[in-house]
Design a protein around this motif. Structure first.
Motif, PDB file in Angstrom:
ATOM      1  N   UNK A 112      24.370  10.382  82.619  1.00  0.00           N
ATOM      2  CA  UNK A 112      23.434  11.491  82.860  1.00  0.00           C
ATOM      3  C   UNK A 112      24.181  12.686  83.426  1.00  0.00           C
ATOM      4  N   UNK A 113      23.814  13.860  82.946  1.00  0.00           N
ATOM      5  CA  UNK A 113      24.231  15.128  83.542  1.00  0.00           C
ATOM      6  C   UNK A 113      22.972  15.791  84.089  1.00  0.00           C
ATOM      7  N   UNK A 114      22.947  16.036  85.394  1.00  0.00           N
ATOM      8  CA  UNK A 114      21.770  16.623  86.046  1.00  0.00           C
ATOM      9  C   UNK A 114      22.088  18.079  86.408  1.00  0.00           C
ATOM     10  N   UNK A 115      21.325  19.011  85.841  1.00  0.00           N
ATOM     11  CA  UNK A 115      21.539  20.443  86.046  1.00  0.00           C
ATOM     12  C   UNK A 115      20.584  20.926  87.136  1.00  0.00           C
ATOM     13  N   UNK A 116      21.132  21.618  88.124  1.00  0.00           N
ATOM     14  CA  UNK A 116      20.341  22.208  89.193  1.00  0.00           C
ATOM     15  C   UNK A 116      20.231  23.713  88.971  1.00  0.00           C
ATOM     16  N   UNK A 117      19.043  24.268  89.230  1.00  0.00           N
ATOM     17  CA  UNK A 117      18.815  25.693  89.003  1.00  0.00           C
ATOM     18  C   UNK A 117      19.202  26.544  90.200  1.00  0.00           C
ATOM     19  N   UNK A 155      18.469  21.160  77.314  1.00  0.00           N
ATOM     20  CA  UNK A 155      18.141  19.953  78.065  1.00  0.00           C
ATOM     21  C   UNK A 155      17.392  18.951  77.197  1.00  0.00           C
ATOM     22  N   UNK A 156      17.680  17.690  77.452  1.00  0.00           N
ATOM     23  CA  UNK A 156      16.925  16.625  76.784  1.00  0.00           C
ATOM     24  C   UNK A 156      15.576  16.411  77.448  1.00  0.00           C
ATOM     25  N   UNK A 157      15.491  16.682  78.717  1.00  0.00           N
ATOM     26  CA  UNK A 157      14.227  16.521  79.446  1.00  0.00           C
ATOM     27  C   UNK A 157      14.340  17.254  80.780  1.00  0.00           C
ATOM     28  N   UNK A 214      16.368  27.288  86.556  1.00  0.00           N
ATOM     29  CA  UNK A 214      17.264  27.131  85.414  1.00  0.00           C
ATOM     30  C   UNK A 214      16.919  28.182  84.371  1.00  0.00           C
ATOM     31  N   UNK A 215      17.920  28.956  83.876  1.00  0.00           N
ATOM     32  CA  UNK A 215      17.635  29.963  82.855  1.00  0.00           C
ATOM     33  C   UNK A 215      17.112  29.329  81.570  1.00  0.00           C
ATOM     34  N   UNK A 216      16.384  30.126  80.799  1.00  0.00           N
ATOM     35  CA  UNK A 216      15.783  29.627  79.563  1.00  0.00           C
ATOM     36  C   UNK A 216      16.846  29.177  78.564  1.00  0.00           C
ATOM     37  N   UNK A 275      27.059  16.475  75.935  1.00  0.00           N
ATOM     38  CA  UNK A 275      26.071  15.848  75.052  1.00  0.00           C
ATOM     39  C   UNK A 275      26.762  15.150  73.892  1.00  0.00           C
ATOM     40  N   UNK A 276      27.844  15.757  73.393  1.00  0.00           N
ATOM     41  CA  UNK A 276      28.613  15.109  72.325  1.00  0.00           C
ATOM     42  C   UNK A 276      29.298  13.842  72.816  1.00  0.00           C
ATOM     43  N   UNK A 277      29.612  13.791  74.104  1.00  0.00           N
ATOM     44  CA  UNK A 277      30.252  12.603  74.673  1.00  0.00           C
ATOM     45  C   UNK A 277      29.257  11.499  74.982  1.00  0.00           C
ATOM     46  N   UNK A 278      27.982  11.720  74.686  1.00  0.00           N
ATOM     47  CA  UNK A 278      26.985  10.667  74.881  1.00  0.00           C
ATOM     48  C   UNK A 278      26.186  10.789  76.156  1.00  0.00           C
ATOM     49  N   UNK A 279      26.338  11.866  76.878  1.00  0.00           N
ATOM     50  CA  UNK A 279      25.566  12.063  78.099  1.00  0.00           C
ATOM     51  C   UNK A 279      24.186  12.626  77.752  1.00  0.00           C
ATOM     52  N   UNK A 280      23.194  12.228  78.546  1.00  0.00           N
ATOM     53  CA  UNK A 280      21.864  12.834  78.465  1.00  0.00           C
ATOM     54  C   UNK A 280      21.821  14.004  79.439  1.00  0.00           C
ATOM     55  N   UNK A 281      21.346  15.141  78.976  1.00  0.00           N
ATOM     56  CA  UNK A 281      21.337  16.361  79.789  1.00  0.00           C
ATOM     57  C   UNK A 281      19.930  16.541  80.362  1.00  0.00           C
TER      58      UNK A 281
END
Length: 1765
Positions: free
Chosen positions: A1713-1718, A1732-1734, A1724-1726, A1686-1692
């Motif tokens: 974009x960084x896409x997180x899979x649960x 996450x941004x969205x 995905x844990x709380x 996120x500091x590098x400018x990626x949207x999470x």
């Protein structure tokens, strides 16, 4: 004109902001006053309008918009100049502003907003509010009013030269928008005037009064709009209400019709709330609007309260919290089906229920605490995650941070936490928090501390103040949970959790808490939740019709009812039982309801109290009748679920409830009889399981005491019933007519009465009234021909109902439990029936004359009769003829029934005369002449119906007189050779006459079908005479004594010709007739049936079967027993004739082929065929294909309807009993409700055949079938398949085949053993599931034990093949070990010497499963066969024995082996190779419960599962210890730090005994390289550097080329990173790697890069891991990794289904974009959701609410790619 054109041209070019300066320049350079310039512009309006009109219908361009804005701005600027007055302003409004707004509002609203802003700026600067008040407000108010149909005359000033000669209203939204803008400006001006003390405008308008009046008018219009159309409501909500809430912050004093009134926010919102209440009662859209209104009010109220500069008095704000209806509506909103409504309701509730100090604690997302370490021992993986994330949610903080003085805040905090978890989060979070927070709510509430107060007495309304209020909110949570539709597809788990939480409350420990649970919840969502099948997983298994949920519901319901007041208990239980009519209950749901009703009833009465004391005595009688009717409805509802045990339990529970709450005297007589008749007859018959309890209730044995008067009163009503029943209200002419429907209704009433009568009789004198009635009225039957007082037919109906009960009593072997003996009842009724027999004979003779009298009636039927279609109850006869025919039929039926009953006990002279009359009547019926009209044909049809009752009675009667009538010769005077059997001639005459009647064509089609039914029913009775004669012990040499060959063949041909067109009512009689004919052929002296005749029979029978209902048991069983007759099956020509399939072979093929689609057909066929094959083993060789089909067919699906139909349906029970029986019924009956029954029947048959000694046919058939199955499992494409899924169809078929092969192992002999072993070794070498392989091993063990010589020849060489597949080698080890263990004493030593040495090397196998498996088996062998020796003798033992002793000791004390052995020992000891090849061993339980195809879990499978569990624990522990050592750039660590960390990790592992389980530590490749380089000494390093220097140039060139290539490759990749560290399944990770490579993702993040070396991963990824960057980020570091990106400018982004997720196709992906899979299950844990941004989700349309994570990731990655292209 030139000046006008020039001026307009200038305005067209200059921007609106420059217009004032331009006009000032013009005025300064010109001597003309501003008024002349104003007039010039006013006159130039047509130029502007013409240009707008030419602009087109689409929209205005920027130049035209600027032109209009400049024009209006110029006029408004001039209006501010001196010299222009109010008239000029009015002229501007009418001639310019309104026309322009009307034209431009269709194009651009911004132009209208600018125009209004210009005007209001002029009004505020010139204080010209009077113009607005006189012109604009009335005009736009009228526009709004007209849209609502309000036609009030609003005075609007007009001008003669205005273009608005006629009023033309504005669109609704625009008119509202303009009025709102005026209101906003006036409020602003009012504030300015208050600060400057100026309140009088230039035209005399008071701004304060104007603002107040405008607010008043808009308030009134808004209230009207809220109750109008959706469009009006929308305008009121979005336009007016926000401005009104901002404007009315203090009271306004206004004048309305000369009266001064105050306009307060409190009063206004009281009216708004009234509108909202009306909206709540409407549709869903109106409800949403009401919630929006409430949200608006609350948001503006909170703003005004937070305003520091505003003083708001207490009486200004309307306090919604004082309205009970508000809280009730919020509760409804929280459980609404629409997510939007629930969300709005929660927002409103939070705003109203939580004080400002506690608001910071209301959101779950703001209570995150620091992560703490968890103890992984003793909890599951799911529980670990649940506990971890529950702490992250701040549950403990919420509980501990609130002091004891803020109990209400604690309750609300717990409530919102639980509700938000239900709405937002996964199932595991609810698991972690639910019970904890529920206990918090309960323990912070005490009834004594929170007494219930009326709402009016509560100073500050706290909806959680009392215990009753708290349970109202708890019910909201429960209802939401029970109706939850979890987006991740786990709603069932969540519902189960909520349901168990209700039962988990110790209600008894909380006093009378239960009574505070809302009644609406208990009778609504709670009972509907019990109807959810998910809560009853164990329901119905192994015949147990209960579940934990049902038990919990029963306990809760009893406690709940006890807590209710006495006057509330009975209405509650009545409402509870009435739910059966409101909801549609399934099997488990209906049982739950019955249990709850019984539990509630048991809690109603307390000792010393009576229901009559609790209720109004006047209304009790009717209320109890209604309640009893509901109980009856529950009992009848259970009939649709068939299973008798299930129905017994439901009926028993309802009976318990009935006994608890009422006595039999509390209800009217008719409802009582109706209730008793609703019970299945088997439950109330003599010996029935509920009979005794019903008797006690009817006799007055209540819950606490005995009331003898109850039984006396009921007996009195039963005694009075017969006389009142036979009485009839005769018409004036004295003629009484009735039809079949009347008889059916009377019979039903009589049966109910008879059932109740025989339940209540307890003493001998109870029968006196009935016996007297029978004798008195029976002796006057002939006198009642004139129908003066009562109907004889009703008397006969009552008599028949009594006889039916007497037959049930006599047929039961269980002795009557009452004090009155059965024999006394039989004796008394027999005497009474004998007494009326003579009168009944006379009456029957008179009544039956209608069948043969010449007075057949007119040939032409009345028109009312001709319109009838016919049918069983629609005789096409005049009314008086119908009455006569029915009277004759009933008289014959009654006489036959009484004669049959009396013949069982005594044979008197009157009985003989009665039988003679019946026989003569029979002859007369079949001797009637041919009919000449439809009326005569209908009468003859009635005669054949009566004939059925006569024949049935005579054939079944236990009387020598009846037997002599049927068997005496027809003509005694004829020569002996020509004497015909009486019955033979009777049959000829019967068939001839009835066929003539059928062919005459007088009967309607439906009536002709009924006649055909009676034909076959009568013929069945006639054909069964020989059978019943034999059953009575009368010896006959052959059936020629009864039937001649010609008659039998004629009947057979008639049957064959008629079978394929048989009606539904004729199917069973015809098939039974076929069976009886074949019986006659079998014992007669005739030639019997040949192949051709049989072929015709099977063809006709097959056509009949195809047209029948395949779900009916009786027709299928009758078909099998008739066509596959034992006498025919013994003829081998019927199976194969002239090298072609015989008729029976053809029939069986067809039957089993169709049976694959009809489970009941194949089940019954298996039962009958296996019995026939067992009796005739020589026929088995013709049916190898069919046996294979039966073997491979089946599943464990339950079909309880089958057993229920066999139990309840007499025909089904009879026909199934005729089929061939199983040789092991105790085993096969266990599977009678399953499709497994066919396979078990075949297995039992072959097991029985193997027991037959010296039976060559049995041995040959078994060997033939065994070889066929072995060939199939080796060669068949499906059965020989090596790659198949667990529990797939192939897996099932393999299990079935090898189970049968094990059964057939007893047929292996020296002749075929070589072929058998070849097939077996081929199958053992192939890949198979452990569940299949265990049967191969069992079969092999049995064969080796039977043929010991094969061990050295075949088994030993196979065990020594160490390069064999691990799976196959494991099987041979198991076979060898069990051959050693179970060999006979003569061969055991030899087998031990041959087999143990080649097994020992496998103890060190590199395959941990094979190694552990071998250790287990070797220890088993050594512990049983290696004797223990003293330490003194140890040194004298040979070396090899000492080695084995040491090995045994090591395996015995080693902790790993002990753990493994401890969980497997019971299964090892339970294995018996001899029992394991028997049906009992294969299809019954050993140690564990069996679910899949009766296949036991194999030992190898258990070992593998055990090792996998240990591996998971090991991996988790290692990951926990090494979490601090890993980072994203793990590959760049230097060798010194790696070595140090390795030592620390090794030390930790050595100190942790749980990690020490034969796990090889394999260092990764890069670690090996670094470690190797660190171990080189300095000299070697120096020499290596010299060598490397020579190649520096080449290396530099290679690196530069490689960097260029990598740069190009990286430049071509997309800037999306897929984070899959939470995933642990190899197929998903491999698939994602392949997907990332295809779409050129920047990288794939995984938890452990060692997964890349997994063979399954490489198989699926197809080298994708070589081309896509793989980054290792452990789960514990994912949070830091995301923050860094996120500091590098990626949207999470997260791919997760949450309440705020955006649909994938509606989300615009950022480039980086960084896409997180649960996780596969938990998501995905709380703790990561907060970062996450969205969240995005994939829109779904189906029922299943989740996709595989690999599929989801691929879809999301493609959508990103599509957007970036």
């Amino acid at each position: 004109m030139d000046n006008t054109t020039s001026l307009m041209s200038s305005l067209r070019r200059i921007p609106p902001a420059a217009v004032p300066a331009t006009l000032d320049c013009i005025l300064a350079s010109n001597t003309s006053p501003p008024s002349s310039l104003f007039s010039l512009l006013i006159d130039a309006l047509p130029i502007l309008l013409q240009e707008v009109a030419h602009g087109g219908e689409g929209s205005l361009d920027d130049e035209q918009c600027n032109f209009i804005a400049s024009y209006v701005g110029a006029l408004c600027h001039l209006l501010k100049k001196p010299g222009l007055n109010v008239d000029d302003l009015q002229n501007f409004v009418w001639r310019v502003l309104i026309p322009l707004m009307r034209i431009t509002q269709n194009y651009d609203r911004q132009i209208v907003d600018k125009a209004i802003a210009y005007l209001l700026d002029v009004v505020m600067e010139t204080n010209a509010w009077g113009v607005v008040e006189e012109i604009m407000v009335p005009y736009f108010m009228k526009s709004v009013g007209l849209t609502m149909g309000l036609l009030e005359n609003v005075q609007v000033q007009t001008f003669e030269d205005s273009a608005l000669a006629t009023f033309d209203s504005f669109p609704l939204f625009m008119a509202c928008h303009i009025l709102a803008s005026i209101l906003e400006a006036s409020v602003k001006g009012k504030h300015v005037s208050e600060s400057t003390s100026e309140s009088i405008c230039a035209n005399g308008c008071n701004l304060h009064a104007f603002t107040g009046n405008l607010v008043w008018e808009i308030c009134n219009v808004t209230l009207q709009m809220l109750s109008h159309s959706p469009e009006h409501r929308s305008c009121a909500i979005t336009v007016f209400l926000p401005r009104l809430f901002e404007s009315i912050y203090n009271a306004f004093e206004i004048s309305v019709h000369g009266q001064n009134i105050f306009l307060r926010r409190k009063n206004f919102f009281a009216k708004i709330w009234k509108c909202c209440k009306n909206l709540f009662l409407m549709g869903s859209s109106e409800r949403r609007d009401a919630y929006t209104i409430l949200s608006l009010y609350i948001s503006y109220s909170s703003k005004s309260e937070e305003c520091e500069n505003c003083f708001v008095s207490e009486d200004v704000t309307y306090d919604l919290r004082a309205e009970k209806e508000f809280w009730d509506e919020m509760k409804k909103g929280l459980v609404d089906k629409e997510h939007t409504v629930r969300k709005q309701s929660l927002h409103i509730l939070k705003s109203m229920a939580i004080t400002c100090e506690a608001k910071q604690k209301t959101s779950v997302l703001e209570t995150i605490s620091n992560e703490t370490k968890l103890n992984s021992h003793g909890v599951t993986k799911r529980e670990r995650w649940a506990n971890k994330e529950a702490k992250i949610l701040g549950i403990d903080n919420l509980c501990n941070s609130v002091d004891s003085d803020s109990i209400s805040q604690r309750k609300w905090g717990a409530f919102f936490l639980l509700y938000e978890m239900l709405e937002e989060y996964g199932t595991h979070l609810v698991e972690a928090a639910w019970n904890h927070q529920m206990n918090l709510l309960l323990h912070t509430s005490h009834p004594s501390d929170n007494p219930i107060k009326p709402i009016g007495e509560r100073i500050h309304m706290d909806p959680m103040e009392t215990i009753e209020d708290m349970f109202d909110w708890l019910a909201v949570l429960w209802q939401r949970g029970l109706c939850h539709d979890n987006p991740q597809g786990k709603q069932y788990v969540l519902r189960g959790l909520i349901m168990q939480s209700i039962f988990g409350i110790e209600w008894k420990n909380h006093g009378h808490y239960a009574k505070f649970v809302p009644r609406s919840f208990v009778l609504g969502p709670f009972m509907q939740g019990l109807n959810d099948p998910f809560h009853h997983k164990e329901f119905g298994l192994k015949g147990v019709y209960s579940s934990r949920t049902i038990d919990g519901a029963s306990t809760f319901m009893q406690h709940y009812t006890v807590c209710l007041s006495e006057r509330e208990q009975m209405p509650f239980m009545s409402n509870l039982a009435s739910l059966v009519k409101k909801f549609s209950f399934g099997r488990a749901g209906l049982m739950s309801l019955a249990e709850c009703v019984a539990a509630a009833a048991s809690g109603i009465l307390t000792p010393g109290k009576n229901v009559m004391e609790q209720c109004d005595k006047d209304s009790t009688y009717d209320d109890m009748a209604a309640l009893l009717d509901v109980f009856r409805f529950i009992i009848e509802s259970s009939k649709q679920h068939f299973n008798p045990n299930y129905r017994l339990k439901v009926c028993g529970k309802i009976l318990d409830a009935t006994v608890s709450v009422m006595s039999s005297s509390d209800v009217p007589f008719e409802p009582l009889l109706h209730f008793i008749s609703s019970f299945p007859s088997d439950f109330l018959n003599y010996g029935g399981l509920l009979r005794e309890k019903v008797q006690e209730w009817l006799r007055g044995y209540g819950k606490q005491t005995f009331n003898g008067t109850i039984g006396v009163n009921l007996m009195k009503k039963l005694n009075e019933f017969p006389i009142s029943f036979i009485k009839h209200n005769h018409p004036t002419n004295g003629i009484v007519n009735y039809d079949d429907e009347d008889l059916e209704m009377w019979e039903l009433k009589a049966k109910k009465w008879a059932r109740a009568l025989f339940l209540i009789i307890e003493e001998e004198h109870h029968l006196d009234s009935q016996l007297q009635f029978i004798q008195t009225y029976g002796n006057d039957l002939c006198k009642m021909n004139d129908y003066m007082e009562w109907l004889p037919v009703k008397y006969m109906i009552l008599t028949l109902s009594i006889i039916q009960e007497l037959h049930e009593m006599n047929n039961r072997t269980v002795v009557c439990t009452s004090s009155l003996e059965t024999s006394i009842i039989i004796k008394n009724f027999t005497e009474s029936f004998t007494f009326i027999l003579e009168e009944l004979v006379s009456y029957t003779n008179q009544a039956c004359s209608v069948f043969w009298s010449d007075e057949g009636g007119d040939a032409n039927l009345p028109s009312s009769v001709k319109g009838r279609l016919g049918g069983l109850s629609q005789r096409r006869l005049p009314s008086f003829k119908t009455t006569s025919v029915l009277q004759a039929i009933m008289s014959v039926k009654t006489l036959a029934s009484i004669s049959s009953y009396c013949a069982q006990f005594q044979e008197v002279k009157l009985l003989v005369s009665a039988l003679d009359v019946l026989w003569k009547v029979s002859w007369k019926i079949i001797s009637c002449p041919t009919s000449n009209s439809e009326t005569e044909a209908e009468i003859y049809l009635g005669g054949y119906e009566a004939l059925h009752y006569i024949l049935k009675s005579l054939v079944l009667m236990h009387s020598s007189s009846a037997l002599s009538l049927l068997t005496k010769p027809y003509n005694n005077s004829a020569p002996e050779a020509e004497v015909k059997p009486h019955i033979d001639y009777f049959v000829q005459q019967f068939l001839e006459n009835i066929n003539n009647l059928i062919e005459a064509g007088y009967l309607a089609r439906a009536r002709r079908a009924i006649l055909i039914d009676w034909k076959w029913v009568c013929l069945e009775s006639l054909l069964s005479v020989p059978k019943h004669v034999l059953q009575r012990g009368v010896y006959i040499q052959n059936c020629d004594y009864f039937f001649s060959e010609s008659v039998v063949r004629s009947i057979f041909n008639d049957l064959v010709d008629s079978l394929e067109n048989a009606g539904e009512g004729s199917v069973l009689p015809m098939l039974r007739s076929v069976r009886l004919v074949l019986d006659i052929f079998a014992i007669s002296s005739c030639d019997g049936i040949d192949v051709q005749m049989m072929r015709h029979l099977v063809c006709s029978s097959w056509l009949l079967h195809m047209s029948c209902n395949k779900r009916r048991v009786a027709p299928i069983a009758a078909l099998l027993s008739s066509v596959l007759h034992d006498s025919v099956f013994s003829d081998m020509d019927m199976h194969e004739y002239n090298n072609t399939p015989g008729p029976l072979k053809w029939f069986v093929e067809k039957l089993l082929e169709e049976g694959t689609r009809s489970p009941r057909t194949i089940r019954l066929a298996a039962l009958h065929l296996t019995g026939l094959w067992l009796s005739h083993p020589s026929a088995i060789k013709y049916y190898i294909k069919e046996l294979k089909l039966l073997t491979l067919y089946g599943s464990v699906a339950f079909d309880e309807d089958f057993e229920a139909e066999v139990t309840e349906n007499h025909d089904a029970r009879t026909e199934v009993s005729i089929l061939s029986t199983s040789s092991d019924p105790e085993l096969t009956e266990v599977f009678i409700n399953t499709e497994l029954y066919a396979r078990v029947s075949v297995a039992v048959m072959f097991n029985k055949l193997a027991d037959l000694e010296n039976c060559h046919e049995s041995l040959q058939s078994g060997k033939l079938f065994l070889l066929e199955l072995l060939r199939s499992v080796v060669s068949d494409p499906d059965l020989a398949k090596e790659l198949y899924k667990k529990y797939s169809a192939t897996h099932r078929r393999k299990v079935r085949a090898w189970q049968m092969i094990c059964i057939l192992s007893r047929f292996v002999d020296k002749e075929i053993v070589s072929q058998v072993m070849d097939h077996l070794h081929a199958a053992l070498y192939r890949n198979n599931m452990p569940g299949v392989r265990q049967y191969l091993e069992t079969f092999a063990i049995y064969v080796y034990l039977k043929f010991p010589s094969l061990v050295g020849e075949q088994l030993v060489p196979m065990v020594r093949k160490y390069d064999m597949r691990t799976q196959a080698l494991s099987s041979y080890v198991f076979i060898a070990a069990n051959v050693i263990l179970h060999a006979t004493k003569d061969t055991q030593s030899q087998h031990l010497d041959e087999l143990l040495p080649p097994i020992i090397p496998l103890l060190t196998s590199h395959h941990h499963s094979l190694r552990g498996f071998t250790q287990l088996l070797v220890y088993q062998v050594l512990s049983k066969l290696l004797p223990t020796v003293n330490s003194d003798a140890y040194g004298t033992l040979p070396l090899e024995k000492r080695c084995f002793m040491e090995l045994k000791s090591y395996l015995e004390v080693n902790s790993d082996c002990t753990r493994l052995r401890g969980s497997m020992e019971a299964h090892l000891d339970a294995f018996d190779p001899i029992k394991s090849v028997t049906p009992a061993g294969i299809f019954s339980n050993r140690v564990d419960d069996i679910e899949f195809e009766c296949a036991h879990v194999s030992l190898l499978e258990r070992v593998i599962d055990f090792l996998n569990d240990v591996r998971k624990d090991l991996r988790y522990s290692m990951a926990k210890d090494a979490a601090q050592l890993k980072s994203e750039q793990i590959h760049t660590q230097d060798f010194e730090s790696i070595g140090q960390l390795k030592e620390e990790a090794t030390a930790k592992m050595q100190n942790d005994p749980s990690l020490d389980f034969q796990k090889k530590v394999i260092i990764s490749k890069h670690e090996k390289q670094d470690s190797y380089s660190s171990s080189l000494n300095f000299n070697n390093a120096y020499n290596s550097l010299l060598d490397v220097e020579k190649e520096d140039g080449l290396l530099d060139q290679s690196l530069r080329a490689r960097n260029i290539a990598l740069g190009k490759l990286k430049a071509g990749r997309q800037q999306i990173i897929l984070v899959a560290s939470l995933l642990d399944r190899v197929p998903n990770l491999a698939g994602l790697a392949r997907t990332c490579e295809v779409f050129k993702a920047a990288s794939l993040v995984v938890d452990n890069v060692n997964i890349l070396h997994d063979k399954q991963f490489q198989l699926i990824s197809v080298t994708a891991e070589k081309w896509v960057p793989i980054i290792e980020v452990p789960v514990s570091n994912v949070k830091g990794f995301l923050e860094k990106k996120k500091q590098e400018g990626f949207s999470i982004l997260g791919l997760e289904q949450t309440a705020n997720s955006v649909a994938l196709d509606q989300y615009v992906f950022p480039k980086k974009t960084v896409l997180v899979l649960g996780r596969e299950k938990e998501g995905i844990p709380v703790e990561l959701i907060h970062i996450l941004d969205a969240c995005v989700e994939i829109p779904q349309l189906g029922v299943v609410r989740s996709l595989n994570v690999h599929v989801s990731g691929a879809i999301a990655l493609w959508e990103y790619t599509r957007q970036q292209r």
